[in-house]
Scaffold this active site. Sequence first.
Site, PDB file in Angstrom:
ATOM      1  N   GLY A  42      -2.800  -4.230  13.977  1.00 19.62           N
ATOM      2  CA  GLY A  42      -4.265  -4.399  13.650  1.00 19.62           C
ATOM      3  C   GLY A  42      -4.781  -5.630  14.086  1.00 19.62           C
ATOM      4  O   GLY A  42      -4.258  -6.747  14.629  1.00 19.62           O
ATOM      5  N   HIS A  43      -6.214  -5.934  13.796  1.00 19.85           N
ATOM      6  CA  HIS A  43      -6.981  -6.903  14.198  1.00 19.85           C
ATOM      7  C   HIS A  43      -6.665  -8.514  13.606  1.00 19.85           C
ATOM      8  O   HIS A  43      -6.267  -8.296  12.381  1.00 19.85           O
ATOM      9  CB  HIS A  43      -8.458  -6.630  14.074  1.00 19.85           C
ATOM     10  CG  HIS A  43      -8.943  -6.615  12.742  1.00 19.85           C
ATOM     11  ND1 HIS A  43      -9.982  -5.648  12.249  1.00 19.85           N
ATOM     12  CD2 HIS A  43      -8.317  -6.622  11.453  1.00 19.85           C
ATOM     13  CE1 HIS A  43     -10.048  -5.600  11.038  1.00 19.85           C
ATOM     14  NE2 HIS A  43      -9.120  -6.104  10.531  1.00 19.85           N
ATOM     15  N   ASN A  44      -6.675  -9.476  14.513  1.00 23.17           N
ATOM     16  CA  ASN A  44      -6.183 -10.714  13.758  1.00 23.17           C
ATOM     17  C   ASN A  44      -4.624 -10.838  13.110  1.00 23.17           C
ATOM     18  O   ASN A  44      -4.240 -12.203  12.726  1.00 23.17           O
ATOM     19  CB  ASN A  44      -7.129 -11.307  12.642  1.00 23.17           C
ATOM     20  CG  ASN A  44      -8.581 -11.222  12.775  1.00 23.17           C
ATOM     21  OD1 ASN A  44      -9.253  -9.991  12.547  1.00 23.17           O
ATOM     22  ND2 ASN A  44      -8.912 -12.152  13.656  1.00 23.17           N
TER      23      ASN A  44
ATOM     24  N   HIS B  13     -16.318  -6.926  16.650  1.00 23.84           N
ATOM     25  CA  HIS B  13     -14.844  -7.620  17.195  1.00 23.84           C
ATOM     26  C   HIS B  13     -15.174  -8.522  18.155  1.00 23.84           C
ATOM     27  O   HIS B  13     -15.225  -8.102  19.348  1.00 23.84           O
ATOM     28  CB  HIS B  13     -13.743  -6.663  17.129  1.00 23.84           C
ATOM     29  CG  HIS B  13     -13.326  -5.912  15.969  1.00 23.84           C
ATOM     30  ND1 HIS B  13     -14.058  -5.263  15.143  1.00 23.84           N
ATOM     31  CD2 HIS B  13     -12.142  -6.252  15.178  1.00 23.84           C
ATOM     32  CE1 HIS B  13     -13.264  -4.988  13.988  1.00 23.84           C
ATOM     33  NE2 HIS B  13     -12.097  -5.585  14.104  1.00 23.84           N
TER      34      HIS B  13
END
Length: 343
Positions: free
Chosen positions: A250-252, A209
Site C-alpha cells: 500500500g501507499h507510503n 497521490h
Amino acid sequence: MSNYQFTKPAGPFYLAELAEISGSTLYEGKGEAFTVSGLAKLSEATTHNLVMLHQKKYLKELKNTAARACIIGPEYVKFAPDSMYLLVHPNPYKAFALIAQAFYPSEKPAGFIASSAAIETSAVIGSNCYIAHGVYIGNNAKIGSGCQIGVNTYIGDGVTIGDDCLIEDNVSIRHAVIGKHVVIYPGARIGQDGFGFASDASGHYKIPHAGGVIIGNHVEIGANTCIDRGSLDNTVIEDWCRLDNLVQVGHNVKIGKGSIIVAQVGIAGSTELGEYVTLAGQAGVIGHLKIGKGATVLASGKVYKNVKSGDRVGGHPAVSISDWQKQIRFLKTAIKPKKSPKS
C-alpha cells in the site's frame, strides 16, 4: 534435472572449481579433478551430477543416490557413502545457489531497440540496452546502461531506472525511482495511485497521490505484484528485498533492507517494516504499524498491532508463537467430543 529445451547448463566443471565458486571445502581434499556435468535431485541424479543434502529427512535418498558428488553440511558428513566426494559448507543451500549461478548464468542479449518501441525524444537510454517490441518510454525517463525491458512494458514520464535492471513483459512503472540490478517480473504494477479516500455519508472522496515509489538496489519484484505510490511521502523498498508474486504494497509503506515478502501478502498503507523482516504467505498487516527488525509473521498471520524486533508471531489476530500454540491446543481440547457417562 532441468529441461534442456529451455535451459542448457554451462560446464562441465571440476569439483575443485565448484569448491572455489561456492566457498566450500573438499572433504579430505578428495575429488578435485572429478567432473560435474550438472545439478540434480538426490533421487534423479546420475554419476556426474552434483546433489545437495541440507535436511536430515533426505538421508535415505543420500544413501541410495547414484551421484558421486554432494554439497553437504558438516553435521551430515558422517552419513555420506564412502565413495562420495563432498563439498562441505555450513550453509549448503547458499553453496548450491552459487554453484547453480555458475551452471545457469543469466543470459544478457546484445543491445537492441525494437522498431515498434515508442520512446519519447526527451527520454535518455543508456548503452547496450535491450528494449523489446511494444515498449513505451515516457518524457524525461532515464534508463541505465545494460537494462532489458520486455514486450509491452510501460515506463512513465520521469521514471528513473538504474543500470543492469531486468524489467520483464507487461510491466507498468510510474512515478518511480529504481536502483541498480533490480528484477521486475511480468505483470507487476509500480507507482499507481494508492487506495486513499475520505468518506462520509455523501460518498468517498479521492485523495490525490503526489508521492512516488523508491526501490533500492538488488531488489526482486514478483509477477503481478502491485506497489502503490505514496500520497505525500514515498513508498520505499530498500536494498536486497525480495517480493514474491501477487503481493500488495500500500501507499507510503516502508520495507527495510533484506526483507522477504512471500506470495499473497497484503501490507496496508503507512506501515513500516524494519530490516530483514519476513512476512510468510498470505500474511496481512493493517495500516500505520511498525514491524521491528528481524521479525517474522507466519503464513496467514493477521497483524493488528506493532511487532517488536526479533519477534515471531502467527494466528488471527497474530500473537507470539507460544501463545498461538496454546490457543490451538485449547481449541483442540474444547471441541473434542465428550464421552457419554456410563449408565
